[in-house]
Design a protein around this motif. Structure first.
Motif, PDB file in Angstrom:
ATOM      1  N   THR A 120      45.086  54.433  40.830  1.00 59.84           N
ATOM      2  CA  THR A 120      45.882  53.299  40.399  1.00 59.84           C
ATOM      3  C   THR A 120      44.990  52.082  40.183  1.00 59.84           C
ATOM      4  O   THR A 120      43.849  52.054  40.590  1.00 59.84           O
ATOM      5  N   ASP A 121      45.569  51.115  39.543  1.00 61.50           N
ATOM      6  CA  ASP A 121      44.850  49.903  39.191  1.00 61.50           C
ATOM      7  C   ASP A 121      44.353  49.228  40.471  1.00 61.50           C
ATOM      8  O   ASP A 121      45.137  48.715  41.247  1.00 61.50           O
ATOM      9  N   SER A 122      43.052  49.248  40.685  1.00 59.56           N
ATOM     10  CA  SER A 122      42.545  48.701  41.940  1.00 59.56           C
ATOM     11  C   SER A 122      41.504  47.622  41.690  1.00 59.56           C
ATOM     12  O   SER A 122      40.775  47.229  42.573  1.00 59.56           O
ATOM     13  N   VAL A 123      41.461  47.144  40.455  1.00 58.48           N
ATOM     14  CA  VAL A 123      40.543  46.061  40.124  1.00 58.48           C
ATOM     15  C   VAL A 123      41.146  44.767  40.675  1.00 58.48           C
ATOM     16  O   VAL A 123      42.338  44.525  40.520  1.00 58.48           O
ATOM     17  N   PHE A 124      40.320  43.958  41.355  1.00 63.08           N
ATOM     18  CA  PHE A 124      40.854  42.723  41.930  1.00 63.08           C
ATOM     19  C   PHE A 124      41.285  41.757  40.831  1.00 63.08           C
ATOM     20  O   PHE A 124      40.449  41.328  40.030  1.00 63.08           O
ATOM     21  N   PRO A 125      42.568  41.383  40.783  1.00 62.07           N
ATOM     22  CA  PRO A 125      43.021  40.498  39.705  1.00 62.07           C
ATOM     23  C   PRO A 125      42.403  39.108  39.786  1.00 62.07           C
ATOM     24  O   PRO A 125      42.377  38.390  38.799  1.00 62.07           O
ATOM     25  N   TRP A 126      41.944  38.716  40.981  1.00 59.54           N
ATOM     26  CA  TRP A 126      41.448  37.348  41.144  1.00 59.54           C
ATOM     27  C   TRP A 126      39.956  37.215  40.872  1.00 59.54           C
ATOM     28  O   TRP A 126      39.391  36.162  41.073  1.00 59.54           O
ATOM     29  N   MET A 127      39.310  38.293  40.459  1.00 54.11           N
ATOM     30  CA  MET A 127      37.888  38.203  40.140  1.00 54.11           C
ATOM     31  C   MET A 127      37.685  38.521  38.667  1.00 54.11           C
ATOM     32  O   MET A 127      38.404  39.338  38.105  1.00 54.11           O
ATOM     33  N   TYR A 167      39.380  37.862  32.983  1.00 57.29           N
ATOM     34  CA  TYR A 167      40.097  38.327  34.163  1.00 57.29           C
ATOM     35  C   TYR A 167      40.838  39.615  33.809  1.00 57.29           C
ATOM     36  O   TYR A 167      41.208  39.824  32.652  1.00 57.29           O
ATOM     37  N   HIS A 169      43.785  40.686  33.977  1.00 58.10           N
ATOM     38  CA  HIS A 169      45.073  40.687  33.266  1.00 58.10           C
ATOM     39  C   HIS A 169      44.907  40.494  31.761  1.00 58.10           C
ATOM     40  O   HIS A 169      45.840  40.731  31.002  1.00 58.10           O
TER      41      HIS A 169
ATOM     42  N   ILE B 200      46.066  48.853  48.334  1.00 58.53           N
ATOM     43  CA  ILE B 200      44.914  49.438  47.643  1.00 58.53           C
ATOM     44  C   ILE B 200      43.702  48.504  47.680  1.00 58.53           C
ATOM     45  O   ILE B 200      42.566  48.952  47.768  1.00 58.53           O
ATOM     46  N   TYR B 201      43.954  47.180  47.678  1.00 58.81           N
ATOM     47  CA  TYR B 201      42.840  46.237  47.705  1.00 58.81           C
ATOM     48  C   TYR B 201      42.124  46.280  49.057  1.00 58.81           C
ATOM     49  O   TYR B 201      40.929  46.025  49.136  1.00 58.81           O
ATOM     50  N   VAL B 204      39.882  49.266  48.775  1.00 58.99           N
ATOM     51  CA  VAL B 204      38.702  48.965  47.957  1.00 58.99           C
ATOM     52  C   VAL B 204      37.682  48.206  48.798  1.00 58.99           C
ATOM     53  O   VAL B 204      36.501  48.571  48.843  1.00 58.99           O
ATOM     54  N   THR B 218      37.133  37.482  50.271  1.00 58.75           N
ATOM     55  CA  THR B 218      37.195  38.037  48.916  1.00 58.75           C
ATOM     56  C   THR B 218      38.532  38.682  48.591  1.00 58.75           C
ATOM     57  O   THR B 218      38.831  38.920  47.432  1.00 58.75           O
ATOM     58  N   PRO B 222      42.067  34.871  48.435  1.00 55.30           N
ATOM     59  CA  PRO B 222      42.418  34.791  47.012  1.00 55.30           C
ATOM     60  C   PRO B 222      43.699  35.552  46.685  1.00 55.30           C
ATOM     61  O   PRO B 222      44.494  35.112  45.858  1.00 55.30           O
ATOM     62  N   GLY B 223      43.912  36.683  47.364  1.00 55.67           N
ATOM     63  CA  GLY B 223      45.107  37.481  47.081  1.00 55.67           C
ATOM     64  C   GLY B 223      46.395  36.781  47.459  1.00 55.67           C
ATOM     65  O   GLY B 223      47.446  37.052  46.889  1.00 55.67           O
ATOM     66  N   ILE B 297      44.018  28.948  40.334  1.00 57.97           N
ATOM     67  CA  ILE B 297      44.366  30.354  40.128  1.00 57.97           C
ATOM     68  C   ILE B 297      44.286  30.689  38.647  1.00 57.97           C
ATOM     69  O   ILE B 297      45.303  30.919  38.007  1.00 57.97           O
ATOM     70  N   PRO B 298      43.076  30.745  38.092  1.00 54.94           N
ATOM     71  CA  PRO B 298      42.984  30.989  36.649  1.00 54.94           C
ATOM     72  C   PRO B 298      43.412  32.402  36.265  1.00 54.94           C
ATOM     73  O   PRO B 298      43.650  32.679  35.098  1.00 54.94           O
ATOM     74  N   TRP B 299      43.500  33.285  37.249  1.00 53.77           N
ATOM     75  CA  TRP B 299      43.838  34.670  36.925  1.00 53.77           C
ATOM     76  C   TRP B 299      45.345  34.897  36.869  1.00 53.77           C
ATOM     77  O   TRP B 299      45.799  35.973  36.521  1.00 53.77           O
ATOM     78  N   GLU B 301      48.953  35.353  35.785  1.00 54.08           N
ATOM     79  CA  GLU B 301      49.562  35.639  34.492  1.00 54.08           C
ATOM     80  C   GLU B 301      50.702  34.686  34.248  1.00 54.08           C
ATOM     81  O   GLU B 301      51.450  34.353  35.166  1.00 54.08           O
TER      82      GLU B 301
END
Lengths: 300, 302
Positions: A120-127, A167, A169, B200-201, B204, B218, B222-223, B297-299, B301
């Motif tokens: 599943t999508d596990s890329v950190f959205p905030w990086m 990013y 998204h 999941i994070y 990771v 990290t 941020p999350g 929070i530039p990420w 959506e």
């Protein structure tokens, strides 16, 4: 580094099979363990994993034995719920086995033991894409400048160089899975674990990413465990295919894929050797799928 | 015919709200020689598209309060509502403008704004820190959550007398009143932010060998930032609600104090002027927070 060693030791806490090696804290001492034969990267012996479900316990893996060769690409297929994911999560240190031992070739210098690509999508959205790809390196304490060089080269290989500052998204699902793969390769682990990394992609993206994966892998020849539900994919990518039994998971059979690389799915499909391998794997697999269906009971 | 249809189907400006199939004939029966075809056409281009929709939104955002003012004015002039109680916009403006020009209103705004900002910071900073800690450390959560749950619903007005006794009649009591209201909302949201990070994070971070500290910096913080900001925005709204309560007693200045003072003097126009000021103040502070959020929070959506 200290944390790393602890993680390794955790994977080896068992019913006292390997106490001597457990006592050795340095990774170098560990490689001297007589338990790991030459040419073997991962040795698993009597691995059992039970999950405690409150009123009952479920055996996900039952006394599994396996030797993964150094530098091989091992594909793992098996019916759903057979414990494939549990197996590689245990190797990754995300689960602790109930019983049995895993021996792993210690990585040279400060490289990590394992890195994992999730389904599943596990890329950190905030990086940003760059920071995601460099995450493993950063956790290893690699300096920013050393990290950058490696990240940029991986971004180039995976066709993401224009998206370094984006990013997640802003990327498509296929692109994000590329980031996921690049992140694992960038960490440069001794053993690469991939849990159906392309399972959720559409066919076009899957074919492109399979080819890219092979291109990167051929350069490093990293020991890789790759779970897939696609027999096509397993034959295309693997040096060997491990077919697991239906729940609880054990090794049913390991099949050598003696088709020379580089392989291409389009030509493979007309290849007689491919067809016979496909039939062989599918016969083993379908037997287990039927068995797992027979086991199914209505959920209470 | 077919080609033009296809082209029009591609036209992105066709709004989704209207199904193109429903208002079109589904087959042109008996149309001369050729075979009947089911015709599916794109709805006619209503122009503007995205831009048009945004302009419409902006216009309405301006129109709806203006319309309310016009209706209010007319109803008051026709005598449908009691002008002595509800005044009317033109009279209020007649009071508001001199207040603004003399600088009196601005000095009240400055006093209130200082209380709001100090109170907001006094509540938000410990709220974020404690909320994050409670999200990260289950034992701390187990100990403190019952206290938070049981004290959160107590109306802040109900403890005003207590606050005055403890903090005195000066600024501290006002800052505390606002701070305590902001604190809970920010705390609960920050904690929820940590708890709702996808598992999941965590996996990771663990597979890549993140230490506890790495994980906090990290992943956890941020999350949870989007939820923290949701809490800050709610907190800012509450701060404005509470400024009026905080300035109800033991105050000599401030927009909230203006409301109570005008009420005592039955100066309805002055009261409405203060209320209007609060509304504008709230709106501007919300925009400020949203601007900060976009930077931090530039990420996120849209």
């Amino acid at each position: 580094m200290e944390g790393k060693v602890d993680a390794v030791l955790k994977r080896r806490t068992d019913a006292g099979m390997d106490r001597v090696a457990v006592g050795e804290r340095s990774a170098v001492g560990w490689s001297r363990s007589p338990a790991l034969p030459p040419g073997v990267s991962v040795k698993i012996s009597g691995l059992t994993k039970e999950f405690d479900m409150g009123d009952r316990s479920v055996v996900a893996i039952d006394r599994l034995d396996l030797a993964v060769r150094d530098g091989e690409f091992l594909c793992i297929v098996g019916p759903s719920g057979c414990g494939k994911t549990t197996l590689i999560r245990t190797i990754a240190g995300l689960e602790t086995q109930t019983n049995g031992t895993i021996w792993m070739k210690p990585p040279a210098n400060r490289r990590p033991l394992t890195a994992m690509v999730f389904q599943t999508d596990s890329v950190f959205p905030w990086m940003t894409v760059e920071d995601n790809v460099g995450y493993g390196l950063k956790m290893q304490g690699v300096s920013k400048s050393d990290r950058d060089a490696k990240v940029q080269s991986l971004l180039r290989v995976t066709g993401l160089e224009k998206f370094g500052k984006s990013y997640p998204h802003q990327l498509s699902g296929g692109m994000r899975q590329r980031v996921n793969v690049a992140r694992a390769f960038a960490a440069d682990p001794e053993i690469l674990l991939m849990d159906e990394p392309f399972g959720l992609l559409d066919e076009q993206n899957r074919m492109i990413l399979q080819k890219e994966l092979m291109d990167i892998w051929r350069e490093s020849r990293k020991t890789t465990l790759f779970i897939t539900h696609s027999v096509d994919e397993a034959i295309l990518l693997g040096d060997r295919i491990l077919v697991m039994t239906a729940h609880p998971g054990r090794v049913k059979e390991i099949i050598d894929i003696d088709i020379p690389r580089p392989r291409d799915l389009i030509t493979l499909r007309g290849d007689a050797r491919f067809i016979s391998l496909y039939k062989q794997v599918w016969a083993l697999l379908s037997e287990e799928v039927l068995r797992s269906r027979a086991q199914e009971t209505p959920h209470s | 015919m077919n080609d033009t249809n296809r082209e029009r189907q591609k036209n992105p400006s066709g709004l989704r709200s209207q199904s193109p199939r429903e208002d079109r004939p589904r087959g042109d029966a008996g149309a001369g020689g050729g075979r009947d075809a089911i015709v599916i056409e794109a709805p006619p281009d209503k122009g503007g598209g995205n831009w048009g929709r945004r302009a419409f939104g902006r216009t309405v955002a301006f129109l709806s309060p203006s319309l309310l003012l016009v209706v209010w004015e007319l109803l008051a002039r026709w005598g449908a509502i009691d002008e002595r109680l509800f005044s009317r916009p033109s009279l209020i403006l007649g009071t508001l403008l001199p207040l603004l020009r003399s600088g009196e209103l601005l000095s009240h705004i400055a006093v209130s704004l200082q209380r709001i900002v100090l109170g907001f910071l006094a509540g938000a900073a410990p709220g974020v820190i404690l909320g994050l800690s409670m999200g990260l450390f289950p034992p701390l959560r187990a100990w403190l959550m019952p206290l938070v749950s049981s004290t959160f619903p107590i109306p802040k007005l109900a403890i005003m007398p207590l606050i005055l006794i403890v903090f005195g009649l000066g600024e501290a009591s006002k800052v505390f009143t606002i701070g305590i209201g902001v604190f809970y909302l920010v705390l609960i949201n920050s904690m929820t932010g940590v708890l709702s990070i996808e598992p999941i994070y965590l996996d990771v971070a663990k597979t890549f060998g993140a230490s506890k500290k790495d994980f906090y910096l990290t992943v956890a913080i941020p999350g949870s930032l989007p939820m923290i900001f949701a809490g800050l925005k709610l907190g800012m709204g509450t701060a404005l609600l509470l400024i009026v309560a905080a300035e109800m007693s033991a105050a000599q200045a401030g927009v909230g104090w203006m409301v109570w003072r005008a009420y005592d003097m039955f100066d309805i126009e002055r009261m409405f002027s203060a209320l209007l000021t609060l509304a504008v103040l709230g709106y501007l502070l919300a925009i400020l927070l949203e601007t900060i959020e976009r930077k931090v929070i530039p990420w996120k959506e849209k």
